[in-house]
Design an enzyme around this catalytic site. Structure first.
Site, PDB file in Angstrom:
ATOM      1  N   SER A   1      52.013  46.989  48.035  1.00  0.00           N
ATOM      2  CA  SER A   1      52.738  48.262  48.119  1.00  0.00           C
ATOM      3  C   SER A   1      51.974  49.295  48.947  1.00  0.00           C
ATOM      4  O   SER A   1      50.754  49.202  49.120  1.00  0.00           O
ATOM      5  CB  SER A   1      52.992  48.815  46.721  1.00  0.00           C
ATOM      6  OG  SER A   1      53.655  47.860  45.932  1.00  0.00           O
TER       7      SER A   1
HETATM    8  N1  SAM Z   1      51.303  45.008  42.619  1.00  0.00           N
HETATM    9  C1  SAM Z   1      51.261  44.242  43.833  1.00  0.00           C
HETATM   10  C2  SAM Z   1      50.056  44.549  44.674  1.00  0.00           C
HETATM   11  O1  SAM Z   1      49.245  45.408  44.294  1.00  0.00           O
HETATM   12  O2  SAM Z   1      49.899  43.888  45.703  1.00  0.00           O
HETATM   13  C3  SAM Z   1      52.516  44.363  44.651  1.00  0.00           C
HETATM   14  C4  SAM Z   1      53.671  43.771  43.954  1.00  0.00           C
HETATM   15  S1  SAM Z   1      54.974  43.184  44.982  1.00  0.00           S
HETATM   16  C5  SAM Z   1      55.720  44.662  45.466  1.00  0.00           C
HETATM   17  C6  SAM Z   1      55.988  42.507  43.686  1.00  0.00           C
HETATM   18  C7  SAM Z   1      55.440  41.235  43.075  1.00  0.00           C
HETATM   19  O3  SAM Z   1      56.189  40.916  41.898  1.00  0.00           O
HETATM   20  C8  SAM Z   1      55.546  40.027  43.980  1.00  0.00           C
HETATM   21  O4  SAM Z   1      54.300  39.427  44.147  1.00  0.00           O
HETATM   22  C9  SAM Z   1      56.516  39.107  43.230  1.00  0.00           C
HETATM   23  O5  SAM Z   1      56.276  37.734  43.430  1.00  0.00           O
HETATM   24  C10 SAM Z   1      56.269  39.522  41.801  1.00  0.00           C
HETATM   25  N2  SAM Z   1      57.332  39.185  40.850  1.00  0.00           N
HETATM   26  C11 SAM Z   1      58.677  39.257  41.033  1.00  0.00           C
HETATM   27  N3  SAM Z   1      59.319  38.874  39.915  1.00  0.00           N
HETATM   28  C12 SAM Z   1      58.358  38.556  39.004  1.00  0.00           C
HETATM   29  C13 SAM Z   1      58.393  38.094  37.662  1.00  0.00           C
HETATM   30  N4  SAM Z   1      59.538  37.863  37.023  1.00  0.00           N
HETATM   31  N5  SAM Z   1      57.219  37.864  37.029  1.00  0.00           N
HETATM   32  C14 SAM Z   1      56.039  38.083  37.665  1.00  0.00           C
HETATM   33  N6  SAM Z   1      55.939  38.515  38.944  1.00  0.00           N
HETATM   34  C15 SAM Z   1      57.088  38.752  39.597  1.00  0.00           C
END
Ligand code: SAM
Length: 213
Positions: free
Chosen positions: A61
């Site tokens: 992000s």
């Molecule tokens: N917090 C992260 C960082 O600091 O890099 C960025 C997060 S990114 C915007 C969203 C993340 O949520 C992705 O890596 C995606 O694979 C994960 N995600 C989506 N659905 C999910 C779920 N049901 N359980 C766990 N992770 C999930």
């Protein structure tokens, strides 16, 4: 320009220059090298004022969004935090400097390995990265003082409110697939939850059992 100088500029211009005021949050940003959490080909853009691709259609992000969400969590040194959506591990790394322990759940196996390796390089030891579907939370270590969801959700799955302590905060981008509203929920007592609205934002969608269909 060195990474250290770019990091200082990012804090001054993108965070303080907007509305991030919590000194502990600003210090955390000065102490976590973001260049360790981006793909090799994006290293020279590590301090850009934007999200960056980390593969598998996902992103690390924008620094400002990480800071704003961290500030809203109002972490204390004894807090146990649950993060849904580990991605690169950067948000967890920032939060780890402000609380006791971070449990973070990621649904894509390759990103679990990416985050673990990034956190190791950054020398961070109080973060546990777990492969799984965080749309139903993480029962194993519940209840949590604070919860952060770093993917967009239409509405917060009930399981996450159940796993939050009374008095706890849950920060989340809530809305449709295309735009969301950054919200903070506060659990006042069992069954009583209030929310506050902050700013418009855009996140990748939450997947899994309680994610977008
Ligand atoms: N917090 C992260 C960082 O600091 O890099 C960025 C997060 S990114 C915007 C969203 C993340 O949520 C992705 O890596 C995606 O694979 C994960 N995600 C989506 N659905 C999910 C779920 N049901 N359980 C766990 N992770 C999930």
């Amino acid at each position: 320009m060195s990474f250290e100088f770019k990091r200082m500029l990012m804090v001054k211009e993108q965070l303080q220059g907007r509305d991030v005021k919590d000194k502990r949050v600003l210090d955390a940003f000065l102490n976590v090298p973001r260049e360790l959490f981006v793909l090799e080909e994006y290293k020279d853009r590590a301090y850009d004022d934007s999200p960056l691709p980390i593969g598998y259609g996902q992103t690390i992000s924008q620094p400002y969004m990480v800071a704003k969400m961290t500030e809203l969590l109002d972490l204390n040194e004894d807090d146990i935090l649950l993060e849904i959506g580990t991605g690169s591990g950067y948000q967890a790394a920032i939060a780890s400097r402000l609380c006791k322990h971070v449990y973070t759940v990621e649904i894509i196996p390759e990103l679990v390995d990416f985050a673990k390796s990034n956190l190791k390089k950054a020398g961070i030891k109080n973060v546990t990265v777990i492969l799984g579907d965080g749309s139903v939370g993480l029962k194993d270590y519940a209840p949590y003082d604070k919860i952060i969801i770093t993917a967009a959700t239409e509405s917060v799955p009930e399981e996450l409110f159940e796993q939050l302590k009374v008095g706890g905060y849950l920060v989340v981008p809530e809305g449709d697939r295309f735009t969301q509203w950054l919200k903070r929920y506060i659990k006042l007592e069992e069954g009583k939850i209030v929310s506050e609205d902050y700013s418009a934002c855009v996140f990748v969608p939450l997947r899994g059992k309680k994610g977008f269909k």
